[in-house]
Write a protein that holds these residues in place. Structure first.
Motif, short mmCIF file in Angstrom:
data_model
loop_
_atom_site.label_atom_id
_atom_site.label_comp_id
_atom_site.label_asym_id
_atom_site.label_seq_id
_atom_site.Cartn_x
_atom_site.Cartn_y
_atom_site.Cartn_z
N MET A 21 -22.71 -42.70 -12.88
CA MET A 21 -21.94 -41.75 -12.12
C MET A 21 -20.85 -40.89 -12.74
SD MET A 21 -19.66 -44.65 -9.96
CE MET A 21 -18.66 -43.19 -9.05
N GLY A 22 -21.21 -40.47 -13.97
CA GLY A 22 -20.52 -39.44 -14.63
C GLY A 22 -19.97 -38.06 -14.04
N GLY A 23 -21.23 -37.54 -13.32
CA GLY A 23 -21.08 -36.31 -12.67
C GLY A 23 -20.33 -36.50 -11.35
N THR A 24 -20.22 -37.72 -10.52
CA THR A 24 -19.71 -38.00 -9.21
C THR A 24 -18.34 -38.18 -9.70
OG1 THR A 24 -21.85 -38.98 -8.33
CG2 THR A 24 -19.52 -39.63 -7.53
N ILE A 25 -18.09 -38.90 -10.79
CA ILE A 25 -16.35 -39.05 -11.10
C ILE A 25 -15.79 -37.57 -11.35
CG2 ILE A 25 -14.93 -39.91 -12.89
CD1 ILE A 25 -17.04 -42.04 -13.51
N TYR A 26 -16.55 -36.73 -12.15
CA TYR A 26 -15.78 -35.59 -12.48
C TYR A 26 -15.90 -34.41 -11.30
CZ TYR A 26 -14.47 -31.52 -15.48
OH TYR A 26 -13.63 -30.30 -15.69
N LYS A 27 -16.68 -34.76 -10.38
CA LYS A 27 -16.77 -33.78 -9.16
C LYS A 27 -15.72 -34.29 -8.17
CE LYS A 27 -19.66 -32.34 -4.99
NZ LYS A 27 -20.93 -32.53 -4.68
N HIS A 28 -15.48 -35.52 -8.25
CA HIS A 28 -14.26 -36.19 -7.26
C HIS A 28 -12.88 -35.71 -7.88
CE1 HIS A 28 -17.53 -37.71 -5.03
NE2 HIS A 28 -16.58 -38.17 -4.13
N ILE A 29 -12.71 -35.81 -9.38
CA ILE A 29 -11.65 -35.63 -9.82
C ILE A 29 -11.29 -34.14 -9.51
CG2 ILE A 29 -10.55 -35.38 -12.38
CD1 ILE A 29 -11.90 -38.06 -12.86
N LEU A 30 -12.11 -33.34 -9.82
CA LEU A 30 -11.68 -31.72 -9.35
C LEU A 30 -11.36 -31.35 -8.00
CD1 LEU A 30 -14.55 -29.96 -11.37
CD2 LEU A 30 -12.09 -30.33 -12.28
N GLU A 31 -11.69 -32.52 -7.09
CA GLU A 31 -11.03 -32.37 -5.83
C GLU A 31 -9.82 -32.92 -5.50
OE1 GLU A 31 -12.48 -30.98 -3.13
OE2 GLU A 31 -14.02 -29.97 -4.22
N GLY A 32 -9.23 -33.56 -6.73
CA GLY A 32 -7.83 -34.16 -6.44
C GLY A 32 -7.88 -35.52 -6.29
#
Length: 232
Positions: A21-32
């Motif tokens: 889930m590397g992509g999911t992690i980064y997507k959510h981090i960018l959302e704060g």
């Protein structure tokens, strides 16, 4: 210092969470979102790379993904067990970070450690909410828990579009050079499934998942209580 996390992800080894889930992690981090990974072991039984190298690689992956926290419980690689001592360490980790959402590996996988990690996290989530269990640590009820794919994949209950963030996933996985490169890294490299086109297979999997929803790349998840979300 605020240690609380929105999402806490458990993996048996460094690189498990990034694979799933590397992509999911980064997507959510960018959302704060505040996101952490807890590796149960140092992967000391890996055919390639030693503990020091694996930890350096994990830290490099952290920089790519911009994680809020990363920890390692130092449990024995290929020695994970459903016993109180080991499960308590996971329980304490959940109570320490008080995550709203917890992820663990899907419970069907060719690697026994991934299967055991999934079972151990289930036990720890249950224990963490019990006020009289390890009462010296504040109890915590996880709102939702999901399971990510590593080696084996089933029909996903839900998927996250990670098309715009796939380069970060690639970069995070490429940080684990000792695992995924079979030339130009170190002497006496042993051929394993991981360095025989494994990353290409992961990308192909994520592309196939994406096609089901007409996006370029998606990561799939299983839930025991179906729940549809845009963001976790």
């Amino acid at each position: 210092m605020n240690q609380t996390l929105d999402i806490l992800i458990f993996g048996a080894h460094p690189d498990d969470a990034e694979i799933g889930m590397g992509g999911t992690i980064y997507k959510h981090i960018l959302e704060g979102y505040r996101i952490g990974i807890c590796d149960l072991t140092f992967a000391e039984m890996s055919s390639n790379g030693d503990v020091k190298t694996r930890q350096e690689e994990a830290m490099a992956a952290n920089e790519v993904l911009k994680l809020t926290a990363r920890s390692n419980l130092g449990l024995p690689d290929r020695g994970l067990q459903l016993n109180k001592e080991q499960i308590d360490k996971i329980t304490i980790e959940i109570r320490k970070y008080q995550p709203k959402v917890v992820f663990a590996p899907y419970w069907i996988d060719r690697h026994p450690d991934h299967i055991m990690c999934s079972k151990m996290v289930d036990e720890a989530i249950f224990n963490a909410k019990l006020r009289n269990y390890l009462p010296q640590y504040e109890s915590w009820k996880v709102e939702r828990n999901y399971y990510y794919f590593i080696n084996d994949i089933q029909e996903a209950d839900l998927m996250v579009d990670v098309s715009s963030f796939y380069e970060q996933k690639r970069n995070a996985l490429q940080a684990y050079r000792s695992q995924f490169q079979n030339v130009g890294f170190a002497k006496n490299v042993v051929d394993t499934p991981l360095n025989q086109g494994y990353l290409e297979n992961v990308e192909a999997r994520d592309r196939l998942l994406g096609q089901k929803s007409n996006v370029s790349y998606a990561e799939g998840f299983i839930t025991k209580s179906p729940y549809l979300v845009e963001l976790f």
